[in-house]
Design a protein around this motif. Structure first.
Motif, short mmCIF file in Angstrom:
data_model
loop_
_atom_site.label_atom_id
_atom_site.label_comp_id
_atom_site.label_asym_id
_atom_site.label_seq_id
_atom_site.Cartn_x
_atom_site.Cartn_y
_atom_site.Cartn_z
N TYR A 131 9.93 -9.35 -11.74
CA TYR A 131 9.35 -10.32 -10.81
C TYR A 131 7.83 -10.45 -10.97
CZ TYR A 131 13.93 -10.40 -8.73
OH TYR A 131 15.29 -10.56 -8.53
N GLY A 132 7.34 -10.09 -12.17
CA GLY A 132 5.94 -10.35 -12.51
C GLY A 132 4.95 -9.39 -11.90
N ILE A 133 5.38 -8.20 -11.51
CA ILE A 133 4.49 -7.24 -10.84
C ILE A 133 4.20 -6.09 -11.80
CG2 ILE A 133 4.22 -5.71 -8.86
CD1 ILE A 133 6.30 -7.46 -7.40
N LYS A 134 2.93 -5.85 -12.08
CA LYS A 134 2.54 -4.75 -12.95
C LYS A 134 2.85 -3.42 -12.26
CE LYS A 134 -1.26 -7.28 -15.16
NZ LYS A 134 -2.73 -7.33 -15.39
N ASP A 135 3.07 -2.39 -13.08
CA ASP A 135 3.47 -1.11 -12.50
C ASP A 135 2.36 -0.51 -11.64
OD1 ASP A 135 5.53 0.86 -12.22
OD2 ASP A 135 4.27 2.22 -13.40
N SER A 136 1.10 -0.68 -12.05
CA SER A 136 0.00 -0.15 -11.24
C SER A 136 -0.05 -0.84 -9.88
CB SER A 136 -1.33 -0.35 -11.98
OG SER A 136 -1.56 -1.73 -12.24
N VAL A 137 0.26 -2.13 -9.86
CA VAL A 137 0.28 -2.88 -8.60
C VAL A 137 1.47 -2.42 -7.77
CG1 VAL A 137 0.48 -5.17 -7.56
CG2 VAL A 137 -0.91 -4.84 -9.63
N ARG A 138 2.62 -2.22 -8.42
CA ARG A 138 3.81 -1.73 -7.72
C ARG A 138 3.53 -0.40 -7.02
NH1 ARG A 138 7.93 1.99 -8.40
NH2 ARG A 138 6.96 2.79 -10.29
N ILE A 139 2.88 0.50 -7.73
CA ILE A 139 2.58 1.82 -7.15
C ILE A 139 1.65 1.67 -5.94
CG2 ILE A 139 1.42 4.02 -7.58
CD1 ILE A 139 2.46 3.78 -10.51
N ASP A 140 0.65 0.81 -6.07
CA ASP A 140 -0.28 0.59 -4.96
C ASP A 140 0.45 -0.01 -3.75
OD1 ASP A 140 -3.22 0.32 -4.00
OD2 ASP A 140 -2.36 -1.68 -3.68
N TYR A 141 1.24 -1.06 -3.99
CA TYR A 141 2.02 -1.66 -2.91
C TYR A 141 2.91 -0.62 -2.22
CZ TYR A 141 0.99 -6.52 -4.38
OH TYR A 141 0.40 -7.72 -4.68
N THR A 142 3.56 0.21 -3.03
CA THR A 142 4.51 1.18 -2.46
C THR A 142 3.81 2.20 -1.59
OG1 THR A 142 5.96 0.89 -4.40
CG2 THR A 142 6.33 2.83 -3.04
N LYS A 143 2.64 2.67 -2.03
CA LYS A 143 1.88 3.62 -1.20
C LYS A 143 1.52 3.00 0.15
CE LYS A 143 -0.34 6.30 -4.90
NZ LYS A 143 -1.64 6.61 -5.56
N ARG A 144 1.08 1.77 0.12
CA ARG A 144 0.69 1.09 1.37
C ARG A 144 1.92 0.82 2.24
NH1 ARG A 144 -4.62 -0.13 0.75
NH2 ARG A 144 -5.37 -0.18 -1.40
N LEU A 145 3.00 0.52 1.59
CA LEU A 145 4.24 0.27 2.30
C LEU A 145 4.72 1.52 3.04
CD1 LEU A 145 7.18 -1.72 0.70
CD2 LEU A 145 7.64 0.47 1.74
N VAL A 146 4.72 2.65 2.35
CA VAL A 146 5.18 3.90 2.97
C VAL A 146 4.29 4.27 4.15
CG1 VAL A 146 5.48 6.38 2.64
CG2 VAL A 146 6.27 4.78 0.88
N ASN A 147 2.98 4.13 3.98
CA ASN A 147 2.06 4.48 5.06
C ASN A 147 2.17 3.51 6.23
OD1 ASN A 147 -0.01 6.84 4.41
ND2 ASN A 147 0.47 5.80 2.48
N SER A 148 2.50 2.27 5.95
CA SER A 148 2.73 1.32 7.04
C SER A 148 3.98 1.68 7.82
CB SER A 148 2.84 -0.10 6.48
OG SER A 148 1.63 -0.52 5.89
#
Length: 814
Positions: A512-529
Motif C-alpha cells: 500500500y505504498g508505505i515505506k518500512d521506516s514509516v510503518r515502524i513510526d506509525y506503529t509506535k504512535r499507534l500503540v502509544n495512542s
C-alpha cells in the motif's frame, strides 16, 4: 419453522443440530428442585412470588409446578413461560461460571464460589449425566461481595401486573477457582462444576467458544432489522419508511444515525480485518443454517446496512445534504407493540424524518462503504463498485463540512460535541486501502496521517503518544480524552483497522505504498495512542490495577468481578467498550496480561457475576426474561382498545414472550439487579452495544477451517458503469412462465439480489411445488418443474422477489 417446534425435547447430546452455537444454548438443570442450593436446589419456589390474583389472562404457576416439557439437560424452549425462567434465575447458584465457557489456552479459566466457608471447600467437574471428569479443585480467597438484591416485576401488559419477587442475599466471601489447575478437561462438551450437592450452570471448554457467542450475537442484528429484510424474528416492518431497511436502535422502532452508523462501521471493519473469522453459518435469514448463501455472515449483515445508505443516497439524488439517516421520533419509543404489527394499521402512519447528514456520520458511512467495496467485490462487483463511488463522495462531503454540527435528535441521543477526527481518519484509511492498488495515489493516506493543513501537532516531535499530522494528528492525541467505551470506541477501532489493513508487516505496508521506516513510526504512535485510550477510560476501579506494558500508565478495576465502574444505564454497553479497547491493545502490543484481564471481564458478562446471570440472551443457562424490546416482550403492550382488551387471550397467542437471541442486556453497576420492562436500565437492548461486544467475540475467535471458506461468485459482466446500483425498486422484477405440458419453465429476472419464493398452487390452495432458495443474485434465472404427476386442472404460479409480487394462471392438461 424451527426444528424445536417439530420434535420433542431430548437430551442435548442426542439432539439434532439447530444452530451454530448449540453447545452454549440454555438447557434445563439436572433436576427441577426447590430445595436450598446447598442441598441441590435449582429453582425458586413459586410460593415466594407475590402474585396478582386478579391476573386471569396469563396466570402464574402454583408452588411445585414445573414446565410440561422439562427434561434434564434438554434445551429450554423459546416458548417457555417467563415465570419458569424467573424460577430458574432466582435460585442463584453459589458457583458462578462463564456460562458460555472457556478457551483451552486460558491459563486461569476463572470462576467463583460464594460462601463464608469457601476457602475450605473443594470442587470437581462433571459431565451432563453427573459423571466426574476431574476432581480435587481448591479455592483461594478473592474478596467479598456486599448484600445483593434481586428484583423481578412481571406484567401482563402495560396496565396489569402478574407477580413481583424481591430477594436479598447477605454479604459473603468470594473465593476463586481456576479450572486450569485441574487435569485437562474434555473439550467441546457440556460440563458443570460441583461443590458438595450443588451444581453450576453448564459451560464448555473450546477454542470455538467465542465464535459460538459471535454466532448468537449476530442473530440480534436480525432481530433489529427493519424493512422487508428476512428477519428470523419478525415479518416485514416499516416498509413504508422514506428509507426502508436499516436497524432499529434499541428496544423501540427508532432508526437513528449514531447507533446505525456505528453498527455499520463495526460490521464492515470486522469483515475486512478478519475475513478468516467471518464464517458462512447462516443464510440471510438466521433460521436457515443448512442452505446458506455462500457469503460470510458479518459481511452479509454489513451489506444490509450499506443498502440503507445507498437507498438514502438515491433518495437524495446524489445530494448528500439531503440524505436521510434518522427516522422516527418519541412516538416510536412510547408505542409498544411488535415491529411487524405496524404494517396491519390502516392507514400506516407516516414516520417523521430528519433531512441531512453531518460530517462525522458521512465519514463513518464512507469508511464502511469503502471497506465493503473491497470485501464484496468477489460476490457482487457492481454493488461493490457502487459502494466505492458513494464512499468517495461521502468522504469529500465530510472533509468539506468538517466542523459542522451533526444531524441527530438531541432529545434522544448526544449527537457529539467533539470534532469527528476518529471517523475522518477511518474513512481516509479505508479509502486508501480500497483505492491504492489501482490508483497508486497517496492522497487518502496523506489526509489520514501526513497533511499538516488538517493538523500540525508539535507534540509529536517529543512523544510517540501523538501523530504529527492529518486526522490522526489531533491536538489532544488520537484518543477521545476520557471516554473510550461508547461510540468513541471508534478511536481504537480506527487504529486497529490501520494496523491490520496497512501496517501488519513490511510486505503489507509495501503493498500500500508505505515505506518500512514509516510503518515502524506509525506503529509506535499507534500503540502509544492505544495505551492512552485504555488508561483514559472514564470508568474507574478502586481495588486493583495493572500496568500497561511499555508505558507509565495503568488500568484500574474492581475485584472480585474485574468490572470497571461506568454508568447505571446499560453499564454492559460501556463495559464491552472497555473490553474492546483492552483486546485491541493486547493484540497490537502483544500483552498476554492485558488479554487475560479482558477475558476475565468477559466472564462477568457471561455469567460469573453477583446474580449468576448470563447477560447475552440465548447463551448460557440463565437469561433475563423481561427484556425491554417491543417485538420480543408483550409486557409493555399499550395499544389496547376495549375490544382488544376483552379478547386479550386471543391476542396473546400471537404476541407472547420470545427470547431475542443475541441481545446483550444492560446489567447493573450496583449490587441490585432489577428485571422490569418499566425500569429498564438493566433490561434495555442496544444494537451498538451488540456491535461492540461483537468486536470482543471476534478478537477471541479462532480462524475458520478450510471447509468454511467457500465463496459464491456473482460477479457482473458490466462492473465499470458509473451509475449507482438501483436498490430493490418495486416493479422491476420480471416473471415469465412457459407451459410445455410435461414441464413448466419459470424464468425470472431480479434487478438486485433479493429473497425469492415461487410456488405452484391449486385454485383450492394446495401447494404442489415450492422453490424457496433464499436470496439470489441480480440477473436472469430459470427454474424448471416436472408436472407429469400433477393432476390436470388450473393452477397459480405465485412469485415473490423482495416486495414484488406476481401471479400467473396456468392450465395443466393430459
Amino acid at each position: 419453522m424451527r426444528l424445536a417446534s417439530l420434535i420433542p425435547f431430548i437430551a442435548v447430546g442426542a439432539f439434532a443440530v439447530e444452530t451454530p452455537y448449540d453447545l452454549i444454548r440454555p438447557v434445563y438443570p439436572m433436576e427441577w428442585c426447590t430445595a436450598a442450593v446447598e442441598d441441590g436446589g435449582t429453582v425458586y419456589d413459586f410460593a415466594n412470588f407475590t402474585v396478582n390474583e386478579k391476573d386471569t389472562l396469563v396466570g402464574t404457576p402454583k408452588s411445585g409446578a414445573k414446565p410440561a416439557d422439562f427434561k434434564a439437560n434438554a434445551y429450554i424452549a423459546d416458548t417457555l413461560n417467563q415465570a419458569f425462567i424467573d424460577a430458574l434465575n432466582l435460585k442463584v447458584s453459589n458457583i458462578r461460571v462463564n456460562q458460555a465457557g472457556y478457551l483451552p489456552d486460558d491459563p486461569e479459566k476463572l470462576f467463583y464460589y460464594v460462601s463464608d466457608k469457601c476457602e475450605s471447600a473443594t470442587y470437581s467437574v462433571v459431565d451432563l449425566e453427573g459423571e466426574e471428569v476431574a476432581a480435587g479443585g481448591k479455592f483461594s480467597a478473592f474478596g467479598k461481595i456486599d448484600q445483593t438484591v434481586r428484583v423481578v416485576k412481571a406484567y401482563v401488559n402495560s396496565l396489569d401486573k402478574r407477580y413481583t419477587v424481591e430477594k436479598t442475599a447477605p454479604e459473603a466471601k468470594v473465593c476463586a477457582g481456576k479450572l486450569a489447575e485441574l487435569a485437562a478437561l474434555p473439550t467441546d462438551k457440556r460440563l458443570r462444576i460441583k461443590v458438595g450437592k450443588e451444581y453450576s450452570s453448564t459451560f464448555i471448554v473450546s477454542d470455538k467458544v467465542y465464535s459460538m457467542v459471535r454466532d448468537a450475537n449476530l442473530k440480534f442484528f436480525g432481530v433489529q432489522r427493519s424493512g422487508d429484510s428476512e428477519s428470523w424474528f419478525h415479518g416485514p416492518s416499516h416498509v413504508h419508511d422514506s428509507i426502508p431497511g436499516g436497524w432499529y436502535d434499541a428496544g423501540d422502532f427508532l432508526k437513528m444515525a449514531p447507533t446505525m452508523g456505528y453498527t455499520f462501521l463495526v460490521l464492515s471493519v470486522l469483515s475486512a480485518v478478519h475475513p478468516e473469522r467471518d464464517e458462512d453459518h447462516y443464510a440471510f435469514n438466521h433460521n436457515e443454517i443448512v442452505k446458506t448463501d455462500g457469503i460470510p455472515d458479518m459481511l452479509r449483515e454489513a451489506r444490509h446496512g450499506a443498502e440503507f445508505y445507498l437507498r438514502s443516497y438515491e433518495y437524495a439524488k446524489g445530494e448528500i445534504k439531503d440524505m436521510i439517516v434518522n427516522i422516527g421520533d418519541e412516538t416510536d419509543h412510547n408505542y409498544w407493540t411488535r415491529a411487524d404489527s405496524m404494517e396491519s394499521m390502516n392507514p400506516v402512519p407516516p414516520r417523521p424524518v430528519m433531512h441531512g447528514i453531518g460530517p462525522g456520520m458521512s465519514a463513518q458511512v464512507a469508511a464502511g462503504l469503502a471497506l465493503l467495496s473491497v470485501r464484496y467485490a468477489t460476490y457482487d462487483k457492481a454493488f461493490a463498485d457502487s459502494c466505492l463511488k458513494v464512499a468517495e463522495k461521502l468522504y469529500a462531503y465530510a472533509k468539506e463540512h468538517f466542523g459542522d454540527p451533526e444531524v441527530c435528535d438531541e432529545t434522544l441521543y448526544a449527537c457529539g460535541v467533539q470534532k469527528p477526527y476518529d471517523v475522518l481518519a477511518m474513512a481516509a484509511i479505508a479509502l486508501h486501502y480500497a483505492t491504492y492498488e489501482k490508483s497508486k495515489k497517496m492522497d487518502y493516506l496523506n489526509d489520514a496521517a501526513e497533511d499538516k493543513t488538517i493538523n500540525d501537532n508539535i507534540n509529536a516531535k517529543y512523544s510517540f503518544e501523538y501523530f504529527p499530522a492529518g486526522w490522526l494528528g489531533a491536538d489532544r492525541g488520537f484518543t477521545s480524552g476520557g471516554w473510550t467505551s461508547d461510540y468513541d470506541n471508534r478511536f481504537a477501532i480506527t487504529l486497529y483497522a490501520f494496523y491490520k489493513l496497512l501496517l501488519a508487516d513490511k510486505e503489507t505496508a509495501a503493498k500500500y505504498g508505505i515505506k518500512d521506516s514509516v510503518r515502524i513510526d506509525y506503529t509506535k504512535r499507534l500503540v502509544n495512542s492505544l495505551v492512552r485510550s485504555v488508561s483514559d477510560d472514564l470508568g474507574n476501579g478502586d481495588d486493583e490495577h495493572v500496568d500497561l506494558p511499555g508505558s507509565h500508565y495503568e488500568f484500574r478495576y474492581d475485584k472480585p468481578w474485574f468490572v470497571t465502574n461506568h454508568f447505571d444505564w446499560h453499564p454492559n454497553r460501556y463495559e464491552t467498550g472497555t473490553i474492546l479497547n483492552l483486546l485491541i491493545y493486547a493484540e497490537v502490543a502483544k500483552s498476554a496480561e492485558i488479554r487475560q484481564l479482558a477475558i476475565n471481564k468477559m466472564n462477568y458478562i457471561l455469567g460469573a457475576n453477583q446474580w449468576d446471570i448470563c447477560f447475552m440472551t440465548g447463551v448460557g443457562d440463565k437469561n433475563e426474561a423481561h427484556v425491554h424490546n417491543r417485538t420480543a416482550n408483550p409486557e409493555g403492550w399499550n395499544g389496547m382498545t376495549v375490544d382488544e382488551y376483552l379478547n386479550y387471550k386471543d391476542f396473546l397467542a400471537s404476541y407472547s414472550y420470545r427470547p431475542p437471541v443475541g441481545a446483550l442486556m444492560g446489567g447493573s453497576m450496583t449490587d441490585s439487579l432489577i428485571s422490569d420492562w418499566v425500569i429498564f436500565t438493566a433490561t434495555e437492548t442496544y444494537i451498538d452495544a451488540n456491535a461492540s461486544f461483537l468486536v470482543a467475540n471476534v478478537l477471541l475467535s479462532p480462524e475458520k477451517s478450510a471447509a468454511d471458506t467457500s465463496k459464491k461468485d456473482t460477479t457482473k459482466a458490466d462492473s465499470t458503469k458509473e451509475a449507482i446500483v438501483e436498490i430493490a425498486k418495486i416493479g422491476e422484477a420480471r416473471l415469465a412462465v412457459v407451459n410445455n405440458g410435461v414441464t413448466l419453465d419459470v424464468n425470472y429476472t431480479l434487478p438486485t439480489e433479493q429473497n425469492v419464493k415461487i410456488s405452484l398452487v391449486s385454485v383450492k390452495g394446495k401447494v404442489q411445488k415450492l422453490y424457496a432458495p433464499g436470496r439470489e443474485s441480480a440477473g436472469s434465472h430459470a427454474l424448471q418443474w416436472n408436472v407429469e404427476s400433477i393432476p390436470a386442472g388450473a393452477y397459480i404460479v405465485n412469485y415473490s422477489a423482495g416486495s414484488f409480487r406476481k401471479h400467473k394462471l396456468v392450465t395443466i392438461t393430459r
